[in-house]
Design an enzyme around this catalytic site. Structure first.
Site, short mmCIF file in Angstrom:
data_model
loop_
_atom_site.label_atom_id
_atom_site.label_comp_id
_atom_site.label_asym_id
_atom_site.label_seq_id
_atom_site.Cartn_x
_atom_site.Cartn_y
_atom_site.Cartn_z
N LEU A 54 -21.05 8.22 -14.14
CA LEU A 54 -20.70 9.20 -13.11
C LEU A 54 -20.09 8.44 -11.94
O LEU A 54 -20.71 7.54 -11.38
CB LEU A 54 -21.95 9.96 -12.66
CG LEU A 54 -21.80 10.89 -11.45
CD1 LEU A 54 -20.83 12.01 -11.74
CD2 LEU A 54 -23.15 11.45 -11.04
N GLY A 66 -15.82 10.28 -5.77
CA GLY A 66 -14.62 9.98 -5.00
C GLY A 66 -13.47 9.45 -5.82
O GLY A 66 -12.89 8.42 -5.51
N TYR A 93 -17.95 3.15 11.11
CA TYR A 93 -17.84 2.78 9.70
C TYR A 93 -18.75 1.60 9.37
O TYR A 93 -19.48 1.62 8.37
CB TYR A 93 -16.38 2.45 9.38
CG TYR A 93 -16.14 2.06 7.95
CD1 TYR A 93 -16.14 3.01 6.94
CD2 TYR A 93 -15.89 0.73 7.58
CE1 TYR A 93 -15.91 2.67 5.61
CE2 TYR A 93 -15.66 0.37 6.27
CZ TYR A 93 -15.67 1.34 5.29
OH TYR A 93 -15.46 0.99 3.97
N SER A 117 -18.49 -2.73 1.53
CA SER A 117 -17.30 -3.25 2.19
C SER A 117 -17.67 -4.57 2.85
O SER A 117 -18.85 -4.82 3.16
CB SER A 117 -16.82 -2.26 3.25
OG SER A 117 -15.83 -2.84 4.09
N SER A 176 -10.45 11.02 -6.59
CA SER A 176 -9.14 11.65 -6.46
C SER A 176 -8.04 10.64 -6.14
O SER A 176 -6.86 10.93 -6.33
CB SER A 176 -9.17 12.74 -5.39
OG SER A 176 -9.47 12.19 -4.12
N SER A 177 -8.41 9.45 -5.65
CA SER A 177 -7.41 8.45 -5.30
C SER A 177 -8.08 7.09 -5.18
O SER A 177 -9.31 6.96 -5.30
CB SER A 177 -6.72 8.80 -3.97
OG SER A 177 -7.67 8.78 -2.91
N GLY A 178 -7.26 6.06 -4.97
CA GLY A 178 -7.76 4.74 -4.61
C GLY A 178 -8.68 4.09 -5.61
O GLY A 178 -8.48 4.15 -6.83
N ILE A 179 -9.73 3.46 -5.09
CA ILE A 179 -10.65 2.69 -5.92
C ILE A 179 -11.36 3.59 -6.92
O ILE A 179 -11.55 3.21 -8.08
CB ILE A 179 -11.68 1.96 -5.03
CG1 ILE A 179 -10.98 0.87 -4.20
CG2 ILE A 179 -12.79 1.34 -5.87
CD1 ILE A 179 -11.85 0.24 -3.13
N GLY A 180 -11.75 4.78 -6.51
CA GLY A 180 -12.45 5.68 -7.42
C GLY A 180 -11.61 6.08 -8.61
O GLY A 180 -12.08 6.10 -9.75
#
Length: 289
Positions: free
Chosen positions: A14, A17, A159, A146, A19-23
């Protein structure tokens, strides 16, 4: 390591996130390695790029709605996966939200939103999954943190606070879950060339346009230095996805994975300097024009 083994092909992963990028890159990479991937995102109407990438890679994956900022959505999403597959073997807490601004720039609602996604989102998703892993005495929980979870950075107050919280929580949880056969890992990227760095809130443009803002000169220098760092040492989402795959499939996974030599060097500086002075000198240098 044989990523195409029959055992890996049966594992259920599973990922949040996606929809884009690392995920997105991670979901496809895990599917290529033979895992059965449930790729989740807040709005499945944004799944087009993921589906296109998966088709191009010749893999199939499930796409499902899961909003990590809404505990009810998490509970429903996890319950649906457990009902369909009977288990979740690998959880990738990837969903994240950036925010740029120092203390005086950050509204309370901005701070809460950053924590809802980056900290509480991972907390609630892990809590929804962990009981089934504990009962099975098996599982992997991998959270994308991060370098900002190890070293505070100028204008990243909210952040960094959320990612520091993630790091402390996971470091506390890991030895406990290990007694139940559940492995916990943190993946710590540095600069990554994704859309994430551009989604830092509309108020940034307002601050940059305010000539009276006392922080504006430092912010301009910081943004320029950050862009230069991304150009010089920024990784691709696929690079980070490869590290996540390693954490998901290694026989004996590490607790922390820094994703590049640059990140390892910065992290090492903190670990060998209890005073913290050299870290402040390092990050403070990004404010000097």
């Amino acid at each position: 390591m044989d990523n195409g083994s029959a055992q890996d092909r049966s594992k259920i992963a599973l990922v949040t996130g996606t929809s884009s990028g690392i995920g997105l890159a991670t979901a496809v990479r895990l599917a290529q390695a033979g895992l059965r991937v449930v790729a989740t995102m807040r709005d499945v109407a944004k799944a087009g790029p993921l589906r296109e990438r998966a088709r191009g890679a010749g893999v199939e994956l499930e796409v499902a709605a899961l909003d990590v900022s809404q505990p009810a959505s998490i509970q429903a999403g996890v319950a649906a996966v457990l009902a369909r597959h009977g288990r979740i073997d690998v959880l990738i807490n990837n969903a994240g939200l950036g925010h740029l601004g120092t203390l005086e720039h950050t509204r309370d609602e901005d701070l809460r939103r950053v924590f809802e996604v980056n900290f509480f989102g991972a907390w609630h998703t892990t809590r929804a999954v962990v009981a089934s892993m504990r009962a099975a005495r098996s599982g992997r929980i991998i959270t994308v943190s991060s370098l900002g979870g190890l070293l505070g950075q100028p204008f990243n107050d909210a952040y960094a606070a959320a990612k520091f919280a993630v790091e402390g929580w996971m470091e506390s949880l890991a030895p406990v879950l290990r007694r139940f056969g559940v492995q916990v890992s943190l993946v710590e990227p540095g600069p990554v060339r994704t859309e994430f760095v551009t989604r830092l809130g509309p108020s940034l443009a307002e601050r940059m346009a305010d000539a009276a803002d006392p922080y504006r000169p430092m912010l301009e220098v910081y943004l320029k230095a950050s862009q230069e760092r991304i150009a010089a040492i920024g990784q691709s989402a696929e690079d980070v996805a490869g590290v996540i795959l390693e954490a998901a499939t290694a026989e004996a996974p590490h607790f922390r994975y820094q994703t590049s030599e640059a990140v390892r060097g910065a992290a090492a500086r903190k670990y060998v300097d209890p005073s913290g002075d050299s870290v402040l000198a390092l990050v403070g240098g990004r404010l000097e024009g």
